[in-house]
Enzyme design. Sequence first.
Site, PDB file in Angstrom:
ATOM      1  N   ASP A 100      -7.067   4.330  -4.546  1.00  6.34           N
ATOM      2  CA  ASP A 100      -7.731   4.199  -3.232  1.00  6.34           C
ATOM      3  C   ASP A 100      -8.347   5.582  -2.986  1.00  6.34           C
ATOM      4  O   ASP A 100      -8.576   6.331  -3.953  1.00  6.34           O
ATOM      5  CB  ASP A 100      -6.709   3.818  -2.141  1.00  6.34           C
ATOM      6  CG  ASP A 100      -7.380   3.441  -0.815  1.00  6.34           C
ATOM      7  OD1 ASP A 100      -7.934   2.343  -0.719  1.00  6.34           O
ATOM      8  OD2 ASP A 100      -7.355   4.258   0.127  1.00  6.34           O
TER       9      ASP A 100
ATOM     10  N   LYS B 196       0.867  -1.182   0.000  1.00  6.68           N
ATOM     11  CA  LYS B 196       0.000   0.000   0.000  1.00  6.68           C
ATOM     12  C   LYS B 196       0.901   1.228   0.000  1.00  6.68           C
ATOM     13  O   LYS B 196       2.047   1.166   0.455  1.00  6.68           O
ATOM     14  CB  LYS B 196      -0.868   0.009   1.264  1.00  6.68           C
ATOM     15  CG  LYS B 196      -2.088   0.892   1.148  1.00  6.68           C
ATOM     16  CD  LYS B 196      -3.242   0.198   0.458  1.00  6.68           C
ATOM     17  CE  LYS B 196      -4.394   1.148   0.204  1.00  6.68           C
ATOM     18  NZ  LYS B 196      -5.571   0.459  -0.332  1.00  6.68           N
TER      19      LYS B 196
HETATM   20  P1  NDP Z   1     -13.137   7.678  -2.739  1.00  2.00           P
HETATM   21  O1  NDP Z   1     -12.069   8.665  -2.527  1.00  2.00           O
HETATM   22  O2  NDP Z   1     -13.697   7.477  -4.072  1.00  2.00           O
HETATM   23  O3  NDP Z   1     -14.376   7.993  -1.753  1.00  2.00           O
HETATM   24  C1  NDP Z   1     -14.189   8.072  -0.377  1.00  2.00           C
HETATM   25  C2  NDP Z   1     -15.515   8.445   0.265  1.00  2.00           C
HETATM   26  O4  NDP Z   1     -15.382   8.355   1.676  1.00  2.00           O
HETATM   27  C3  NDP Z   1     -15.938   9.874  -0.035  1.00  2.00           C
HETATM   28  O5  NDP Z   1     -17.332   9.949   0.004  1.00  2.00           O
HETATM   29  C4  NDP Z   1     -15.315  10.654   1.139  1.00  2.00           C
HETATM   30  O6  NDP Z   1     -15.982  11.870   1.434  1.00  2.00           O
HETATM   31  C5  NDP Z   1     -15.536   9.658   2.266  1.00  2.00           C
HETATM   32  N1  NDP Z   1     -14.510   9.826   3.286  1.00  2.00           N
HETATM   33  C6  NDP Z   1     -13.155   9.804   3.111  1.00  2.00           C
HETATM   34  N2  NDP Z   1     -12.541  10.026   4.275  1.00  2.00           N
HETATM   35  C7  NDP Z   1     -13.518  10.192   5.191  1.00  2.00           C
HETATM   36  C8  NDP Z   1     -13.524  10.445   6.590  1.00  2.00           C
HETATM   37  N3  NDP Z   1     -12.391  10.572   7.272  1.00  2.00           N
HETATM   38  N4  NDP Z   1     -14.740  10.534   7.209  1.00  2.00           N
HETATM   39  C9  NDP Z   1     -15.894  10.413   6.525  1.00  2.00           C
HETATM   40  N5  NDP Z   1     -15.949  10.177   5.199  1.00  2.00           N
HETATM   41  C10 NDP Z   1     -14.783  10.060   4.554  1.00  2.00           C
HETATM   42  O7  NDP Z   1     -12.556   6.293  -2.125  1.00  2.00           O
HETATM   43  P2  NDP Z   1     -13.021   4.802  -2.406  1.00  2.00           P
HETATM   44  O8  NDP Z   1     -14.488   4.749  -2.601  1.00  2.00           O
HETATM   45  O9  NDP Z   1     -12.123   4.236  -3.431  1.00  2.00           O
HETATM   46  O10 NDP Z   1     -12.629   4.095  -1.035  1.00  2.00           O
HETATM   47  C11 NDP Z   1     -13.536   4.004   0.068  1.00  2.00           C
HETATM   48  C12 NDP Z   1     -13.069   2.923   1.027  1.00  2.00           C
HETATM   49  O11 NDP Z   1     -13.011   1.674   0.329  1.00  2.00           O
HETATM   50  C13 NDP Z   1     -11.652   3.125   1.595  1.00  2.00           C
HETATM   51  O12 NDP Z   1     -11.619   2.589   2.908  1.00  2.00           O
HETATM   52  C14 NDP Z   1     -10.782   2.274   0.681  1.00  2.00           C
HETATM   53  O13 NDP Z   1      -9.577   1.864   1.315  1.00  2.00           O
HETATM   54  C15 NDP Z   1     -11.717   1.090   0.467  1.00  2.00           C
HETATM   55  N6  NDP Z   1     -11.434   0.279  -0.708  1.00  2.00           N
HETATM   56  C16 NDP Z   1     -11.407   0.842  -1.962  1.00  2.00           C
HETATM   57  C17 NDP Z   1     -11.162   0.059  -3.065  1.00  2.00           C
HETATM   58  C18 NDP Z   1     -11.236   0.601  -4.462  1.00  2.00           C
HETATM   59  O14 NDP Z   1     -11.172  -0.203  -5.393  1.00  2.00           O
HETATM   60  N7  NDP Z   1     -11.396   1.898  -4.662  1.00  2.00           N
HETATM   61  C19 NDP Z   1     -10.830  -1.377  -2.914  1.00  2.00           C
HETATM   62  C20 NDP Z   1     -10.975  -1.881  -1.584  1.00  2.00           C
HETATM   63  C21 NDP Z   1     -11.247  -1.067  -0.527  1.00  2.00           C
HETATM   64  P3  NDP Z   1     -15.474  13.244   0.744  1.00  2.00           P
HETATM   65  O15 NDP Z   1     -15.969  13.201  -0.676  1.00  2.00           O
HETATM   66  O16 NDP Z   1     -16.119  14.299   1.572  1.00  2.00           O
HETATM   67  O17 NDP Z   1     -13.981  13.247   0.849  1.00  2.00           O
END
Ligand code: NDP
Length: 453
Positions: free
Chosen positions: A153, A113
């Site tokens: 991510d 990572k």
């Molecule tokens: P994105 O950046 O596309 O979206 C993240 C989302 O989570 C946004 O809505 C963001 O809000 C919100 N968010 C981020 N940080 C916080 C926080 N501290 N408190 C509240 N809301 C928060 O990321 P992904 O959708 O790709 O990833 C989401 C999760 O899934 C993560 O944990 C990631 O590690 C996990 N994941 C992702 C994969 C992938 O293929 N993308 C694979 C496996 C796991 P805002 O828009 O306001 O920032």
Amino acid sequence: MVLPNEPEFQQAYKELINALEDSTLFTEEPKYKKVIPVVSIPERIIQFRVAWENDKGEIEVNNGFRVQFNSALGPYKGGLRFHPSVNLSILKFLGFEQIFKNALTGLSMGGGKGGCDFNPKGRSDAEIRRFCVAFMRQLARYIGQDTDVPAGDIGVGGREIGFLFGAYKQMQNNWSGVLTGKGLNWGGSLIRPEATGYGVVYYVEKMIEKATGGKESFKGKKVAISGSGNVAQYAALKVIELGGTVVSLSDSKGSIISTEGITAEQVYEIADAKIKFKSLEEIVGNTASAAFTKNKVEYKAGARPWTLVEQIDIALPSATQNEVSGEEAKALVKAGCKFIAEGSNMGSTAEAIDVFEENRANQVWYAPGKAANCGGVAVSGLEMAQNSQRVSWTAEEVDNKLKNIMYTCFENCYETAQKYSKEKSDLPSLLKGANIAGFIKVADAMFDQGDVF
Ligand code: NDP
């Protein structure tokens, strides 16, 4: 060695160790204990300076990292996160989880990572491009299609992968599948953007089928989802397609709630606006939006969804780590929630997991992220396979392979939990099953390769 100043990594480490120790694994096969001190230290950590020029012509400096945790099963594989909260504890926890998650996909991928404490919000495209070039200038020498293959991510989507890939190709004079999540017309795989969200839903399909003897499905179920980024968007779209009602989405500032159900049209509009860093408050408050004026949703500032809806059947945390507290877990159980599956990595706190596990006797079933969200990295693995062969599979082919991987992953977790759990149950602990199954696969490869003896 787990350092006291690494709380997130400690939490992920303890989750694994507790699952292994609270099972029959070590009594049946004590040799596996020897793996713990070896597997819990990264093979390599790279830390570097990222100095880049903003639109005002000023220099900005950030901290870049890549944790190459374990390569027993294949090249290091795992995403890059761009978020101001990024530090080594968070990247070590994510890399550690990734090792066992990748093992659960059944594909040949090690775990890693990386990321940076850069905040992409409010930056112009030109700033993001200059930042990505500066980041890759440092990272390029440590990665490669057979060495380490990063992906996206939080904060790293298709746009960032494009800039990073372009920079790598120019620096190395080498076109290879060194990153996944690429554009569809230059080496990306169909279904990669959808894969994590779809994959979580496919995993939960199997949980519902097993728990209800095939009598129930997503149809008619109320599903609370957090986040509104990549994972949440596609999880929501798949739930809607399967006849479920999506009662919530959220972002870092608040949640939107609709007991009637958030529509696919609304999800598409959120997806478009999120690329431009709009908040949910701005999106749902846009009076020119047909999608949000036709079907009203309620906006709750500063709140996570878990306590906001009276009836919830399924919860899919899909934003970030530790986004479900013990109290919120209790509220979910009270709201009737029977299935919890993490789209996010380590979405639940240790206290929340205790609540879910204690309620297994009441038919509450919890699936950890390392199993439920492995669909994203699985399709990244399929993207690597297509790049190596210089072929592109159809969306249907990739989706079928993804489904198959998620269903097999579920069966593997289920059967492993039944085999090694001390207590016998029709709903065995998927927390234990996922951790033990992933661990055994990695540990066996480490024995074979002489990393442990
Ligand atoms: P994105 O950046 O596309 O979206 C993240 C989302 O989570 C946004 O809505 C963001 O809000 C919100 N968010 C981020 N940080 C916080 C926080 N501290 N408190 C509240 N809301 C928060 O990321 P992904 O959708 O790709 O990833 C989401 C999760 O899934 C993560 O944990 C990631 O590690 C996990 N994941 C992702 C994969 C992938 O293929 N993308 C694979 C496996 C796991 P805002 O828009 O306001 O920032």
